[in-house]
Scaffold this motif. Structure first.
Motif, PDB file in Angstrom:
ATOM      1  N   ALA A 149     -22.956 -17.174 -30.493  1.00  0.00           N
ATOM      2  CA  ALA A 149     -23.352 -18.503 -31.128  1.00  0.00           C
ATOM      3  C   ALA A 149     -22.415 -19.829 -30.487  1.00  0.00           C
ATOM      4  O   ALA A 149     -21.369 -19.398 -30.619  1.00  0.00           O
ATOM      5  CB  ALA A 149     -23.659 -18.668 -32.407  1.00  0.00           C
ATOM      6  N   LYS A 189     -26.303 -14.141 -37.788  1.00  0.00           N
ATOM      7  CA  LYS A 189     -26.875 -14.932 -39.063  1.00  0.00           C
ATOM      8  C   LYS A 189     -27.005 -13.938 -40.210  1.00  0.00           C
ATOM      9  O   LYS A 189     -28.086 -14.221 -40.845  1.00  0.00           O
ATOM     10  CB  LYS A 189     -28.320 -15.501 -38.549  1.00  0.00           C
ATOM     11  CG  LYS A 189     -27.945 -16.516 -37.485  1.00  0.00           C
ATOM     12  CD  LYS A 189     -29.065 -17.294 -37.074  1.00  0.00           C
ATOM     13  CE  LYS A 189     -28.846 -18.395 -35.881  1.00  0.00           C
ATOM     14  NZ  LYS A 189     -27.637 -19.216 -35.819  1.00  0.00           N
ATOM     15  N   THR A 244     -23.463 -15.586 -35.253  1.00  0.00           N
ATOM     16  CA  THR A 244     -24.364 -15.137 -34.085  1.00  0.00           C
ATOM     17  C   THR A 244     -25.433 -14.157 -34.849  1.00  0.00           C
ATOM     18  O   THR A 244     -26.665 -14.161 -34.359  1.00  0.00           O
ATOM     19  CB  THR A 244     -23.654 -14.213 -33.168  1.00  0.00           C
ATOM     20  OG1 THR A 244     -22.856 -15.074 -32.551  1.00  0.00           O
ATOM     21  CG2 THR A 244     -24.498 -13.811 -31.856  1.00  0.00           C
TER      22      THR A 244
END
Length: 417
Positions: A236, A172, A170
Motif C-alpha cells: 500500500a 486492510k 496492505t
C-alpha cells in the motif's frame, strides 16, 4: 524454507537462566557500535547474530534488564552502547506508559474479542484474515515471516514493524487481530510492547503517525532476498491512521505493597518475573515458594503454545533457583488458582503470599482476580515492586524521547554508572 527447516523454539531459546546468561555473555561484546550499525538488518531465520535475541529471557525475567545493561556497560561506555541500552529501556517505557493507562490493555482485549466473534458474520475481511494467518497472501516477505513466526516463535523487531504495516494497510485487516496473532505465536509476547507497538504502526498510539512498510527498506535490510519491483507494486502506498483517538487520560501508578520484617510468607513467582525472589524485602521468614506456569482462569495466559512451553520450562528452572536461594521448598503449580495458593500458604504456615509486582497485562489481571478468594480465606497477597520499575515507570508520561532523557539518571539510580 519449510517449518521443518526452522529450529524448534526450545532449541532456539532453551528456557533456563543459564542459557539466557550464556547468550548475554556471547552478545555483550557486540552490543556497541557494531550493534548500532547492523541492528536493523534481518538476514533471515537462523542468521540473526546482529541482534541479541534475549527478549524471551528479559520478557519473563529469567535475566533482568539491569543484568543485561550491566553486562553491556562492562564492555562499553554508555555512549558507545547507547542504541542497545535504549532498546532495553524501550520495553520498560512501554510498561510504564501502559501502567498509567491500563484501560488501553482492556480496550484491546474487548476489541479483539468483538472482532473474533464478528467473523461469524462473514465480514469482507474474514477470508483475507484466514489467508494472512496461513501465510498465503502472495506477498513473499510477509508469507515468509508468517512461516518463521509460527515455526520459531520469533521475528526480528524490524520485521515485526513491516509485518504489522502490511497487515493493516496492505491487507486492510484489523490491527487488534494482528496484535492477537503475535501474542499467540511469539515466545516473547509482551502485553505492553506488543499492544502499543501495533497501535503505533496503526496511527493510534501517536496521533496521526503511522509506520509505512516500504519495498526499498525491506529489500535493503533483508539482503535483497525479495524482488523490489514486485514488492513495490504489492504494498500500500497510502497509510492513513486507522482512527483518530485521543491519548487516554493518565492515572497515578498505585504504590507497591510493603511487608513487615519477620512476616512468614509464601513466595509466589509468576511469568512476568521468574526471578521475583530478588525483589523481596529483607528479613522475611520464607515458608516456601510456588511458581505459577500459567495465569488465572479469568485471564488465561500464556496465549500460545510456544510461549506456554517456554514458560513451563522456565518455571521449573526458576523453582530450582528460588529454592536454593531462599533455602526452602519450591514447587511449580499450573495456574494462579486461589484454592491451590491457599492450600500452599497454609502448608507453609503463612497467611501472607508475597510476589513481585506484575505490570498491566494478563498476570496483573490474574493476581487481581485472586484477591477476594484469598481474603475470604484469611490470606493476604502482597505485591512488591523492583526498584528498576519503580524508578522508571513514572517517567513514561509522554513519548519515548522525553523518557530517553531520563536514562542516564535511571542508570545512576540502578548503580550502573
Amino acid at each position: 524454507m519449510t517449518n521443518s527447516d526452522h529450529p524448534d523454539p526450545l532449541d532456539l531459546f532453551p528456557p533456563t537462566r543459564a542459557d539466557g546468561l550464556a547468550r548475554l555473555t556471547d552478545f555483550a561484546p557486540r552490543s556497541g557500535r557494531k550493534y548500532a550499525s547492523n541492528r536493523n538488518a534481518d538476514p533471515g531465520p537462523g542468521r540473526k547474530t546482529n541482534v541479541s535475541q534475549l527478549s524471551p529471557y528479559i520478557r519473563h525475567r529469567l535475566v533482568t534488564e539491569r543484568e543485561v545493561v550491566a553486562a553491556v556497560l562492562d564492555e562499553f561506555a554508555p555512549s558507545t552502547a547507547e542504541k542497545f541500552i535504549q532498546e532495553v529501556l524501550w520495553r520498560t517505557y512501554w510498561k510504564g506508559w501502559l501502567q498509567m493507562r491500563p484501560q488501553v490493555w482492556h480496550d484491546f482485549l474487548d476489541e479483539r474479542n468483538r472482532l473474533r466473534a464478528s467473523k461469524e458474520l462473514n465480514n469482507g475481511w474474514t477470508k483475507a484474515w484466514q489467508e494472512a494467518e496461513a501465510g498465503r497472501t502472495g506477498i513473499a516477505c510477509f508469507d515468509d515471516w508468517v512461516e518463521e513466526l509460527k515455526a520459531t516463535g520469533y521475528l526480528h523487531n524490524h520485521a515485526r514493524m513491516w509485518f504489522a504495516s502490511i497487515w493493516i494497510f496492505t491487507l486492510k485487516l484489523p490491527w487488534a487481530l494482528g496484535a492477537d496473532f503475535f501474542l499467540r505465536h511469539l515466545v516473547d509476547a509482551d502485553p505492553a510492547s506488543n499492544t502499543l507497538g501495533w497501535r503505533w504502526v496503526a496511527g493510534i498510539q501517536t496521533r496521526g503517525k503511522t509506520y509505512k512498510a516500504r519495498a526499498s527498506n525491506i529489500v535493503k535490510y533483508t539482503g535483497d532476498r525479495y524482488d523490489a519491483e514486485e514488492l513495490g507494486r504489492q504494498l500500500a502506498d497510502d497509510t492513513p491512521p486507522v482512527r483518530d483517538e485521543p491519548t487516554p487520560e493518565r492515572q497515578d501508578i498505585a504504590p507497591a505493597d510493603t511487608v513487615e520484617t519477620g512476616t512468614r510468607v509464601l513466595v509466589l513467582l509468576h511469568g512476568d518475573d521468574l526471578r521475583g525472589f530478588q525483589a523481596l524485602p529483607h528479613g522475611l521468614e520464607v515458608g516456601g515458594v510456588v511458581v505459577a506456569k500459567g495465569g488465572h482462569a479469568d485471564a488465561p495466559w500464556p496465549f500460545g503454545g510456544k510461549a506456554r512451553a517456554f514458560v513451563a520450562g522456565a518455571a521449573d528452572d526458576a523453582a530450582e533457583a528460588a529454592g536454593k536461594a531462599l533455602e526452602t521448598d519450591a514447587a511449580t503449580i499450573d495456574a494462579l488458582d486461589a484454592d491451590t495458593l491457599i492450600e500452599r500458604a497454609k502448608a507453609a504456615g503463612a497467611d501472607v503470599i508475597v510476589t513481585a509486582d506484575a505490570p498491566v497485562g494478563p498476570i496483573d489481571d490474574g493476581l487481581r482476580a485472586l484477591d477476594d478468594a484469598l481474603d475470604a480465606a484469611g490470606v493476604t497477597l502482597k505485591r512488591v515492586r523492583r526498584a528498576w520499575d519503580a524508578n522508571a515507570w513514572p517517567h513514561a508520561t509522554k513519548g519515548f524521547f522525553p523518557f530517553k532523557k531520563k536514562i542516564p539518571d535511571l542508570l545512576e539510580q540502578a548503580d550502573l554508572t
